[in-house]
Enzyme design. Structure first.
Site, PDB file in Angstrom:
ATOM      1  N   GLN A  73     111.657  -3.176  11.860  1.00  0.00           N
ATOM      2  CA  GLN A  73     110.785  -2.576  12.865  1.00  0.00           C
ATOM      3  C   GLN A  73     109.366  -3.046  12.616  1.00  0.00           C
ATOM      4  O   GLN A  73     108.905  -3.091  11.472  1.00  0.00           O
ATOM      5  CB  GLN A  73     110.844  -1.049  12.807  1.00  0.00           C
ATOM      6  CG  GLN A  73     109.995  -0.377  13.880  1.00  0.00           C
ATOM      7  CD  GLN A  73     110.379   1.076  14.098  1.00  0.00           C
ATOM      8  OE1 GLN A  73     111.325   1.573  13.495  1.00  0.00           O
ATOM      9  NE2 GLN A  73     109.654   1.755  14.962  1.00  0.00           N
TER      10      GLN A  73
ATOM     11  N   ASP B 139      99.715 -14.401  13.186  1.00  0.00           N
ATOM     12  CA  ASP B 139     100.276 -13.291  12.407  1.00  0.00           C
ATOM     13  C   ASP B 139     101.184 -13.815  11.296  1.00  0.00           C
ATOM     14  O   ASP B 139     102.299 -13.327  11.103  1.00  0.00           O
ATOM     15  CB  ASP B 139     101.049 -12.336  13.316  1.00  0.00           C
ATOM     16  CG  ASP B 139     101.232 -10.951  12.682  1.00  0.00           C
ATOM     17  OD1 ASP B 139     100.468 -10.617  11.749  1.00  0.00           O
ATOM     18  OD2 ASP B 139     102.119 -10.212  13.117  1.00  0.00           O
TER      19      ASP B 139
END
Length: 627
Positions: free
Chosen positions: A345, A462
């Site tokens: 997640q 990222d």
């Protein structure tokens, strides 16, 4: 035909080819004005007939080559197209259509021309060019200004020359006159080569053409190519062709049965009949085996996104339609998005393991609904990401916008992510220095592809340990392009007021001012490699020297001459210390405060793969901004 009518005809002739053209990469065209034709000449009529034939729906796009003639001398025109051997029929057709459009615009009155694209070549002339070796229209290109290290240059030139000439021999002997080759140069560098002739050449002419093209290539660079009108050759240190396609094309045929000859005896009762039965049985066995192999291959290539099958896509065929998957199929594959199937997640949604009914395992990312992006923009971005084909990037297989949700389907990585091993004391010992160094090189290769080797310049924004996934062999693959930005051809920097990403990995100029570029990815890479070397998270440093982050701690140890104190104790006794210190040095160059001082990825990769490249002294780092 009047000039006005001729213009109208030409307009509709051109526009008829543009509807399906997409993503064709132009290289160069040559159309000497030594011989020309007038607008109302028979040559133009013959040329239109020829181009219509080459671009017809039933043209030989599946084989990638077709030739044709039109008219009678002296206005006869002969032409051909040659598509790169690894591209799909759809890409071949698009490229041919684009080249015909280009030809009539760029060479409106020349009687001969050759147009080069990355995916195909189109050529026509008022002379016979079929089955004829020609060295005209030569074009040579090197891969930027990146040279192989001086001390290894001669060895590299011999390596490339030998590898490419071996491929030339294979190509000349093959029916399609096409061959690719892959050879290991160093532990972190692989040479990829491609050679191709027009299939109408003889074996000897094809080899002669390729041999000449290889001699012309700048073999002291990290990549180069030569284009002739009869053949072409190219090498790079990255995979520039579709490996999946050529692996299938160049697969060896199934082994024949035992070569022991059948011995026939004098005609005895029943003997002749038994021998015939035996021969028929053997032939049928071979045919059945071959048919099963072909059927299996065709099935794997043609699997569609139905409720009974998993997706299968080829890089060149990717469109919105080919990527869109049935929501019900994905829901069933994840057992209705069961908590038991959840494997991760992040800030952009949950990730589930899915298994399609044919056994194919995938990773399913269920995006959060907070994005304001429209469906069209979402689909376009999905197609762009799906076309990023590199062994160090996680492959996007498809998407769904059914059920009021947006879902991405990726290839499944059985070893999860790098942080799963790197920051777990019980699993760290599975990452020895050799494996960590291989991971570092793979990450660098993936970023280099995004920044330089793909057709678009892409900033990941990222890069972190949890976004580096590991396949079954622990090879790293960059994942999660949710924050990635595409730069224009001449764009080097962009500003944003919405700072997104992971603090600690962000370059200071991005975290503070919203400025990002390839150099902000370089900064993140430096932090990530420091984590790989130390085995510690970048924001978990509370050392006696007062450092609260990994960059500060590494800089202080380097300044004190104790860089090896940074190294993970698990690997310190079984690593090449000079190699580790060099990696720390490279990291500190990556995290320098001034983005202009940070090296680009191609330079970083050279530093990692060649110990003879001199490293500059690192300047003051830009210390990371913590949340």
């Amino acid at each position: 035909m009047s000039s006005g009518a001729s213009f109208i005809f030409l307009f509709f002739f051109l526009t008829s080819f543009t509807a399906s053209v997409e993503n064709v990469f132009y290289i160069k065209h040559i159309c000497p004005n030594t011989t020309t034709y007038s607008r109302n000449s028979p040559y133009l009529t013959n040329l239109r007939t020829l181009l219509s034939s080459l671009s017809a729906p039933n043209a030989s796009y599946s084989t990638g080559f077709q030739s044709a003639r039109a008219g009678q001398a002296p206005d006869r025109v002969t032409g051909l197209f040659l598509c790169r051997g690894d591209v799909s029929p759809a890409v071949c057709r698009n490229c041919v259509a684009f080249s015909i459009n280009d030809t009539l615009v760029q060479c409106p009155s020349e009687r001969k021309s050759v147009f080069y694209y990355d995916e195909c070549m189109l050529r026509y002339s008022d002379q016979n060019i079929l089955s004829t070796l020609a060295y005209d229209g030569a074009w040579i290109r090197m891969n930027g200004n990146i040279s192989i290290d001086q001390n290894q240059m001669n060895r590299f030139k011999d390596f490339v020359s030998s590898t490419m000439n071996q491929a030339a021999v294979k190509a000349a002997s093959s029916p399609r006159k096409f061959y690719t080759v892959k050879a290991t140069w160093t532990a972190l560098q692989t040479l990829y080569g491609l050679v191709q002739c027009t299939p109408d050449l003889t074996r000897q002419d094809c080899f002669s053409c390729l041999e000449s093209s290889i001699k012309l290539m700048p073999l002291y660079k990290t990549g180069g190519r030569t284009l002739y009108s009869s053949c072409n050759s190219r090498y790079e240190l990255f995979a520039f062709y579709n490996e999946t396609t050529v692996r299938t094309q160049q697969a060896p045929p199934p082994l024949p049965p035992s070569s022991t000859p059948l011995v026939t005896s004098p005609s005895l009762p029943g003997k002749s009949w038994n021998s015939n039965v035996l021969v028929v049985a053997i032939v049928l066995t071979i045919l059945v085996a071959a048919l099963l192999l072909i059927a299996g291959y065709c099935f794997a290539k043609r699997v569609k996104n139905s409720s009974d099958n998993a997706p299968a896509f080829d890089g060149d065929d990717i469109t919105t339609e080919s990527l869109q998957l049935d929501y019900r199929m994905i829901r069933a594959a994840t057992n209705k998005f069961s908590e038991n199937n959840k494997i991760g997640q992040g800030g952009f949604g949950e990730v589930y393991k899915g298994t399609f009914s044919n056994g194919t395992e995938v990773a399913v990312k269920r995006l959060s609904k907070s994005s304001g992006q429209g469906d069209t923009e979402f689909k376009n971005e999905v197609v762009v990401v799906a076309k990023l084909q590199h062994r160090n990037l996680v492959r996007l297989l498809g998407f769904s916008i059914g059920g009021g949700e947006r879902i991405l389907v990726y290839e499944y990585m059985p070893n999860k992510s790098l942080d799963y091993f790197l920051f777990d004391p019980a699993k760290q010992n599975q990452l020895d220095w050799t494996r960590r160094y291989k991971v570092i090189g793979g990450i660098a290769r993936g970023i280099l592809y995004l920044h330089q080797d793909s057709r678009l310049t892409i900033i990941h924004r990222d890069l972190k340990a949890s976004n580096i996934l590991l396949d079954a062999d622990m090879n790293p693959k960059l994942a999660d392009f949710g924050l990635a930005r595409i730069f224009g051809m001449d764009q080097t920097q962009e500003n944003t007021s919405r700072i997104v990403g992971t603090f600690g990995y962000m370059a200071p100029e991005y975290a503070i001012h919203g400025q990002f570029s390839v150099k902000s990815d370089v900064y993140s890479f430096g932090v990530l490699v420091l984590e790989i070397i130390s085995g510690k998270k970048n924001n978990s440093f509370y050392e006696t020297d007062g450092a609260h982050d990994l960059v500060t701690h590494a800089w202080r140890l380097w300044s004190n001459g104790t860089a090896l104190d940074l190294v993970d104790p698990i690997i310190i006794d079984n690593c090449q210390k000079s190699e580790v210190v060099r990696c720390i040095h490279i990291c500190l160059l990556c995290v320098q405060e001034d983005p202009a001082e940070r090296p680009i990825l191609s330079t970083i990769f050279m530093m990692l793969t060649s110990n003879t490249v001199t490293l500059p002294v690192p300047l003051q780092p830009g210390f990371p901004v913590q949340s």
